[in-house]
Design an enzyme around this catalytic site. Structure first.
Site, PDB file in Angstrom:
ATOM      1  N   ASP A 214     176.042  -0.186  79.577  1.00  0.00           N
ATOM      2  CA  ASP A 214     174.703   0.153  79.074  1.00  0.00           C
ATOM      3  C   ASP A 214     174.484  -0.409  77.660  1.00  0.00           C
ATOM      4  O   ASP A 214     175.426  -0.534  76.888  1.00  0.00           O
ATOM      5  CB  ASP A 214     174.558   1.688  79.060  1.00  0.00           C
ATOM      6  CG  ASP A 214     173.103   2.114  78.978  1.00  0.00           C
ATOM      7  OD1 ASP A 214     172.210   1.260  79.205  1.00  0.00           O
ATOM      8  OD2 ASP A 214     172.850   3.293  78.692  1.00  0.00           O
TER       9      ASP A 214
ATOM     10  N   TRP B 236     170.902  -4.109  72.404  1.00  0.00           N
ATOM     11  CA  TRP B 236     171.688  -5.144  71.717  1.00  0.00           C
ATOM     12  C   TRP B 236     170.782  -6.329  71.379  1.00  0.00           C
ATOM     13  O   TRP B 236     170.795  -6.837  70.254  1.00  0.00           O
ATOM     14  CB  TRP B 236     172.837  -5.588  72.626  1.00  0.00           C
ATOM     15  CG  TRP B 236     173.728  -6.648  72.051  1.00  0.00           C
ATOM     16  CD1 TRP B 236     174.859  -6.461  71.304  1.00  0.00           C
ATOM     17  CD2 TRP B 236     173.567  -8.075  72.183  1.00  0.00           C
ATOM     18  NE1 TRP B 236     175.414  -7.679  70.963  1.00  0.00           N
ATOM     19  CE2 TRP B 236     174.640  -8.684  71.491  1.00  0.00           C
ATOM     20  CE3 TRP B 236     172.632  -8.886  72.821  1.00  0.00           C
ATOM     21  CZ2 TRP B 236     174.796 -10.062  71.414  1.00  0.00           C
ATOM     22  CZ3 TRP B 236     172.780 -10.260  72.739  1.00  0.00           C
ATOM     23  CH2 TRP B 236     173.855 -10.839  72.040  1.00  0.00           C
TER      24      TRP B 236
ATOM     25  N   ASN C 212     166.676   1.272  88.514  1.00  0.00           N
ATOM     26  CA  ASN C 212     166.341   0.082  87.725  1.00  0.00           C
ATOM     27  C   ASN C 212     165.214  -0.750  88.341  1.00  0.00           C
ATOM     28  O   ASN C 212     164.625  -1.609  87.675  1.00  0.00           O
ATOM     29  CB  ASN C 212     167.582  -0.800  87.487  1.00  0.00           C
ATOM     30  CG  ASN C 212     168.598  -0.198  86.531  1.00  0.00           C
ATOM     31  OD1 ASN C 212     169.798  -0.444  86.634  1.00  0.00           O
ATOM     32  ND2 ASN C 212     168.133   0.599  85.566  1.00  0.00           N
TER      33      ASN C 212
ATOM     34  N   ARG D  19     175.525  10.314  79.652  1.00  0.00           N
ATOM     35  CA  ARG D  19     175.064  10.852  80.933  1.00  0.00           C
ATOM     36  C   ARG D  19     175.582   9.963  82.064  1.00  0.00           C
ATOM     37  O   ARG D  19     176.011   8.829  81.841  1.00  0.00           O
ATOM     38  CB  ARG D  19     173.540  10.949  80.973  1.00  0.00           C
ATOM     39  CG  ARG D  19     172.816   9.663  80.640  1.00  0.00           C
ATOM     40  CD  ARG D  19     171.301   9.811  80.760  1.00  0.00           C
ATOM     41  NE  ARG D  19     170.617   8.645  80.237  1.00  0.00           N
ATOM     42  CZ  ARG D  19     170.092   8.543  79.000  1.00  0.00           C
ATOM     43  NH1 ARG D  19     170.161   9.557  78.178  1.00  0.00           N
ATOM     44  NH2 ARG D  19     169.492   7.433  78.626  1.00  0.00           N
TER      45      ARG D  19
HETATM   46  C1  IPE Z   1     172.520   3.012  84.010  1.00  0.00           C
HETATM   47  O1  IPE Z   1     171.882   2.531  82.868  1.00  0.00           O
HETATM   48  C2  IPE Z   1     172.504   1.967  85.092  1.00  0.00           C
HETATM   49  C3  IPE Z   1     173.330   0.799  84.868  1.00  0.00           C
HETATM   50  C4  IPE Z   1     174.143   0.596  83.861  1.00  0.00           C
HETATM   51  C5  IPE Z   1     173.243  -0.214  85.882  1.00  0.00           C
HETATM   52  P1  IPE Z   1     170.343   2.849  82.584  1.00  0.00           P
HETATM   53  O2  IPE Z   1     170.029   2.227  81.284  1.00  0.00           O
HETATM   54  O3  IPE Z   1     169.523   2.428  83.742  1.00  0.00           O
HETATM   55  O4  IPE Z   1     170.345   4.437  82.504  1.00  0.00           O
HETATM   56  P2  IPE Z   1     169.349   5.427  81.776  1.00  0.00           P
HETATM   57  O5  IPE Z   1     167.965   5.071  82.223  1.00  0.00           O
HETATM   58  O6  IPE Z   1     169.500   5.232  80.308  1.00  0.00           O
HETATM   59  O7  IPE Z   1     169.790   6.790  82.204  1.00  0.00           O
HETATM   60  C1  IPE Z   2     172.392  -2.040  80.936  1.00  0.00           C
HETATM   61  O1  IPE Z   2     171.650  -2.270  79.795  1.00  0.00           O
HETATM   62  C2  IPE Z   2     172.064  -2.980  82.069  1.00  0.00           C
HETATM   63  C3  IPE Z   2     171.295  -2.382  83.176  1.00  0.00           C
HETATM   64  C4  IPE Z   2     170.953  -1.143  83.270  1.00  0.00           C
HETATM   65  C5  IPE Z   2     170.912  -3.273  84.243  1.00  0.00           C
HETATM   66  P1  IPE Z   2     170.152  -1.755  79.637  1.00  0.00           P
HETATM   67  O2  IPE Z   2     169.238  -2.789  80.200  1.00  0.00           O
HETATM   68  O3  IPE Z   2     169.990  -0.404  80.219  1.00  0.00           O
HETATM   69  O4  IPE Z   2     169.991  -1.718  78.074  1.00  0.00           O
HETATM   70  P2  IPE Z   2     169.303  -0.562  77.226  1.00  0.00           P
HETATM   71  O5  IPE Z   2     169.944   0.730  77.629  1.00  0.00           O
HETATM   72  O6  IPE Z   2     167.849  -0.600  77.550  1.00  0.00           O
HETATM   73  O7  IPE Z   2     169.585  -0.928  75.813  1.00  0.00           O
HETATM   74 MG    MG Z   3     170.211   1.461  79.492  1.00  0.00          MG
END
Ligand code: IPE
Ligand code: IPE
Ligand code: MG
Length: 241
Positions: free
Chosen positions: A17, A22, A65, A194
């Site tokens: 995550d 980043w 997602n 979480r």
């Molecule tokens: C969890 O990250 C899913 C993956 C890493 C693929 P998210 O960024 O989607 O989770 P939330 O929305 O912060 O809970």
């Molecule tokens: C994790 O990074 C990758 C996926 C969930 C696909 P995020 O895209 O959730 O990055 P943040 O949490 O928005 O920074």
């Molecule tokens: Mg995320």
């Protein structure tokens, strides 16, 4: 504790995550963060193997997602396809077994075909198993298992039993992770604490480690800290030691 350094988790699972944050911090597009995240995937594969981890599982795309803007979803699908092509050599050279777990719904035929052929090509490798959770959610897994479980139970007839096999064992054999040991250590990067609908059933007794760094920055030092933390955990499974 003296022997702790040798306590290596068999299965490490990572909720990767923080790619978007980043990138944002650097004034770049979220997509750039996902690309850099792919570098951390490569580094983690290498570090897991070097540490003697036998299963590395990575949460790459959740069912939720799909709710992101289309350009981001398309970019994530494109990155998956690129990785399936570009990482093939790495799996073959290092004898890594590759698996993907998740729903096929909404995933392009091209991606599904490449997954199937890479899984088939690497199925006998045993240096390490890399499992990518793609279009996965824990509730989806439990729901699809419940459907299979109901079919199996009704096929067993009026007794509804199968010798010495318990209902719990039958149910677990219906989960998409059947044959893969439950995660010993679950790492989540980016400071979030979480589960985000990840392996809900399988994490019943998993040790959690939360890293404050964003996924693209999660490299050697962070791996060492996570493994070090795990080696100091006392897993009791409800018993007394
Ligand atoms: C969890 O990250 C899913 C993956 C890493 C693929 P998210 O960024 O989607 O989770 P939330 O929305 O912060 O809970
Ligand atoms: C994790 O990074 C990758 C996926 C969930 C696909 P995020 O895209 O959730 O990055 P943040 O949490 O928005 O920074
Ligand atoms: Mg995320």
């Amino acid at each position: 504790m003296e022997n702790d350094i040798r306590k290596i988790p068999v299965h490490v699972s990572i909720i990767m995550d923080g790619n978007g944050r980043w990138a944002k911090e650097k004034g770049l597009s979220r997509i750039y963060g996902h690309r850099e995240g792919a570098e951390s995937v490569r580094a983690s594969c290498r570090l897991a193997m070097e540490s003697g981890v036998k299963y590395l599982s990575l949460f790459a795309f959740s069912e939720e997602n799909w709710g992101r803007p289309k350009e981001e979803v398309d970019a994530l699908m494109g990155l998956m396809l690129d990785s399936l092509v570009n990482e093939r050599r790495m799996f073959m050279d290092n004898r890594i077994r590759f698996r993907v777990i998740g729903s096929e719904q909404g995933i392009s035929g091209e991606i599904l075909d490449r997954i199937a052929s890479l899984e088939a090509e690497t199925r006998d490798f045993d240096a390490m198993t890399l499992i990518v959770f793609f279009n996965y959610s824990g509730k989806w897994d439990i729901m699809q298992a419940a459907e299979k479980f109901a079919c199996r139970k009704s096929a067993m007839g009026s007794s509804g039993t199968s010798g010495d096999v318990s209902d719990k064992e039958i149910f677990e054999s219906c989960l998409s992770t059947y044959g893969i040991p439950d995660p010993d250590l679950l790492i989540r990067t980016s400071g979030e604490k979480r589960l985000s609908n990840f392996m809900l059933w399988q994490c019943a007794y998993t040790e959690f480690y939360f890293a404050d760094v964003f996924w693209p920055d999660f490299r050697e030092k962070d791996w060492a800290l996570a493994l070090d933390s795990y080696s100091n955990r006392d897993r009791r499974y409800g018993k007394i030691k």
